[in-house]
Write a protein that holds these residues in place. Structure first.
Motif, mmCIF file in Angstrom:
data_model
loop_
_atom_site.group_PDB
_atom_site.id
_atom_site.type_symbol
_atom_site.label_atom_id
_atom_site.label_comp_id
_atom_site.label_asym_id
_atom_site.label_seq_id
_atom_site.Cartn_x
_atom_site.Cartn_y
_atom_site.Cartn_z
ATOM 1 N N ALA A 62 0.831 -1.206 0.000
ATOM 2 C CA ALA A 62 0.000 0.000 0.000
ATOM 3 C C ALA A 62 0.863 1.253 0.000
ATOM 4 O O ALA A 62 0.550 2.248 -0.672
ATOM 5 N N LEU A 63 1.958 1.215 0.752
ATOM 6 C CA LEU A 63 2.854 2.366 0.815
ATOM 7 C C LEU A 63 3.471 2.653 -0.553
ATOM 8 O O LEU A 63 3.548 3.815 -0.980
ATOM 9 N N GLU A 64 3.914 1.616 -1.257
ATOM 10 C CA GLU A 64 4.496 1.829 -2.580
ATOM 11 C C GLU A 64 3.460 2.357 -3.572
ATOM 12 O O GLU A 64 3.775 3.208 -4.415
ATOM 13 N N SER A 65 2.233 1.879 -3.459
ATOM 14 C CA SER A 65 1.170 2.417 -4.304
ATOM 15 C C SER A 65 0.895 3.882 -3.973
ATOM 16 O O SER A 65 0.701 4.716 -4.872
ATOM 17 N N THR A 66 0.929 4.200 -2.692
ATOM 18 C CA THR A 66 0.739 5.585 -2.252
ATOM 19 C C THR A 66 1.798 6.496 -2.852
ATOM 20 O O THR A 66 1.501 7.627 -3.262
ATOM 21 N N VAL A 67 3.039 6.023 -2.913
ATOM 22 C CA VAL A 67 4.117 6.805 -3.518
ATOM 23 C C VAL A 67 3.763 7.184 -4.951
ATOM 24 O O VAL A 67 3.948 8.336 -5.376
ATOM 25 N N ARG A 68 3.242 6.230 -5.699
ATOM 26 C CA ARG A 68 2.912 6.508 -7.101
ATOM 27 C C ARG A 68 1.782 7.531 -7.216
ATOM 28 O O ARG A 68 1.819 8.421 -8.084
ATOM 29 N N TYR A 69 0.784 7.424 -6.354
ATOM 30 C CA TYR A 69 -0.327 8.379 -6.408
ATOM 31 C C TYR A 69 0.111 9.773 -5.969
ATOM 32 O O TYR A 69 -0.266 10.787 -6.585
ATOM 33 N N LEU A 70 0.914 9.866 -4.914
ATOM 34 C CA LEU A 70 1.398 11.173 -4.482
ATOM 35 C C LEU A 70 2.291 11.804 -5.543
ATOM 36 O O LEU A 70 2.248 13.016 -5.767
ATOM 37 N N ALA A 71 3.110 10.979 -6.200
ATOM 38 C CA ALA A 71 3.961 11.497 -7.269
ATOM 39 C C ALA A 71 3.120 12.100 -8.385
ATOM 40 O O ALA A 71 3.457 13.167 -8.933
ATOM 41 N N THR A 72 2.012 11.452 -8.706
ATOM 42 C CA THR A 72 1.115 11.949 -9.746
ATOM 43 C C THR A 72 0.434 13.244 -9.317
ATOM 44 O O THR A 72 0.309 14.196 -10.096
ATOM 45 N N GLU A 73 0.021 13.284 -8.070
ATOM 46 C CA GLU A 73 -0.728 14.448 -7.580
ATOM 47 C C GLU A 73 0.151 15.672 -7.326
ATOM 48 O O GLU A 73 -0.307 16.809 -7.472
ATOM 49 N N LEU A 74 1.402 15.458 -6.969
ATOM 50 C CA LEU A 74 2.276 16.575 -6.604
ATOM 51 C C LEU A 74 3.256 16.960 -7.698
ATOM 52 O O LEU A 74 3.928 17.989 -7.597
ATOM 53 N N GLY A 75 3.317 16.159 -8.749
ATOM 54 C CA GLY A 75 4.309 16.396 -9.792
ATOM 55 C C GLY A 75 4.161 17.716 -10.502
ATOM 56 O O GLY A 75 5.161 18.318 -10.922
ATOM 57 N N ALA A 76 2.941 18.207 -10.642
ATOM 58 C CA ALA A 76 2.724 19.483 -11.342
ATOM 59 C C ALA A 76 3.384 20.640 -10.607
ATOM 60 O O ALA A 76 3.652 21.690 -11.200
ATOM 61 N N HIS A 77 3.658 20.453 -9.331
ATOM 62 C CA HIS A 77 4.314 21.491 -8.533
ATOM 63 C C HIS A 77 5.814 21.232 -8.399
ATOM 64 O O HIS A 77 6.500 21.884 -7.604
ATOM 65 N N GLY A 78 6.318 20.267 -9.172
ATOM 66 C CA GLY A 78 7.741 19.971 -9.162
ATOM 67 C C GLY A 78 8.181 19.089 -8.017
ATOM 68 O O GLY A 78 9.375 18.853 -7.833
ATOM 69 N N ILE A 79 7.228 18.586 -7.233
ATOM 70 C CA ILE A 79 7.558 17.778 -6.061
ATOM 71 C C ILE A 79 7.696 16.325 -6.477
ATOM 72 O O ILE A 79 6.831 15.769 -7.159
#
Length: 259
Positions: free
Chosen positions: A169-186
């Motif tokens: 679940a944690l690794e899946s969370t990483v992928r979703y957060l990367a998608t959600e925060l990527g537009a801000h360069g995070i």
């Protein structure tokens, strides 16, 4: 800790590392390497008892130490407030905590209790989400967020128990957060070390067998060190990794490629 390359610097980088337990913890390995390379940080430990032991480590790293039990209401909020007051904004977050009730950890997954599974998920996975959410307004452009996982997220590792599904679940969370925060360069990553003798790992049954298996079967024929884990974290904090996000990166001597 070994001397870092003088050609690589994290001067000016600021952030939070949670999960300092002792000098053998992954959080300490990351903190020591990042501090050696010039980063400034605020560290956390789980309670006042732990603070007595890790306070000198934080002092040696010239870093503030805050008690943060993610199961206590307001604890993460207080941690982030303290970090904002001291550091302003953040260039990195390193989440290095995991926990499950011993009975659930050492039993079969099918026998795990609802309460135990929920607590393991809250401490080991959702606290990462909460930390990222609280820090989001204070993250610099191109900030780097990391958490720690293990091969048991992808494979059924003997005696890893409910931590396998939790880490998945944690690794899946990483992928979703990367998608959600990527537009801000995070950028968001999971680091997957091989077995290292930490206090958290000591709760696993037959952990010595797991370590020996890693030595016998990994291409490098040895365990990885805290320095090596810390150097990967330092790379992910640095601008050298600016084009990467959403990945699980292994530092396990190549064990993950062996069937």
């Amino acid at each position: 800790m070994t001397e870092a390359s003088s050609s690589f610097s994290l001067q000016g980088k600021r952030g939070i590392i949670i999960g300092l337990a002792n000098e053998h913890s992954i959080a300490y390995g990351c903190a020591a390497m990042l501090r050696q390379l010039g980063a400034k940080m605020l560290l956390s430990c789980v309670n006042d008892k732990a603070r007595q032991f890790v306070g000198p480590l934080a002092d040696a790293l010239e870093s503030s130490l805050v008690v943060c039990d993610v199961e206590q209401d307001g604890s993460l909020e207080a941690l982030v407030d303290a970090a904002v007051n001291e550091l302003g904004e953040f260039d990195f977050l390193i989440h290095s905590i995991a926990w499950a009730p011993l009975d659930d950890l050492r039993g079969r997954v099918i026998d795990s209790s609802s309460a135990g599974f929920s607590r393991a998920m809250n401490v080991s996975c959702h606290s990462f989400v909460r930390l990222a959410k609280l820090c989001e307004p204070h993250l610099s452009m191109n900030a780097s967020i990391m958490t720690m996982t293990y091969l048991g997220a992808d494979e059924a590792v003997a005696h890893y128990g409910i931590m396998g599904p939790v880490k998945a679940a944690l690794e899946s969370t990483v992928r979703y957060l990367a998608t959600e925060l990527g537009a801000h360069g995070i950028r968001v990553h999971a680091i997957s070390p091989g077995p290292v003798p930490t206090r958290a790992a000591s709760g696993l049954q037959d952990f010595d067998v797991l370590m020996q298996k890693a030595i016998d079967r990994s291409p490098l024929r040895r365990l990885v060190t805290l320095d090596e884990i810390g150097r990967l974290a330092a790379f992910l904090v640095s601008d050298a990794s600016s084009g990467m996000t959403g990945q699980t990166l292994y530092v396990d001597g190549g064990y993950h490629i062996v069937n």
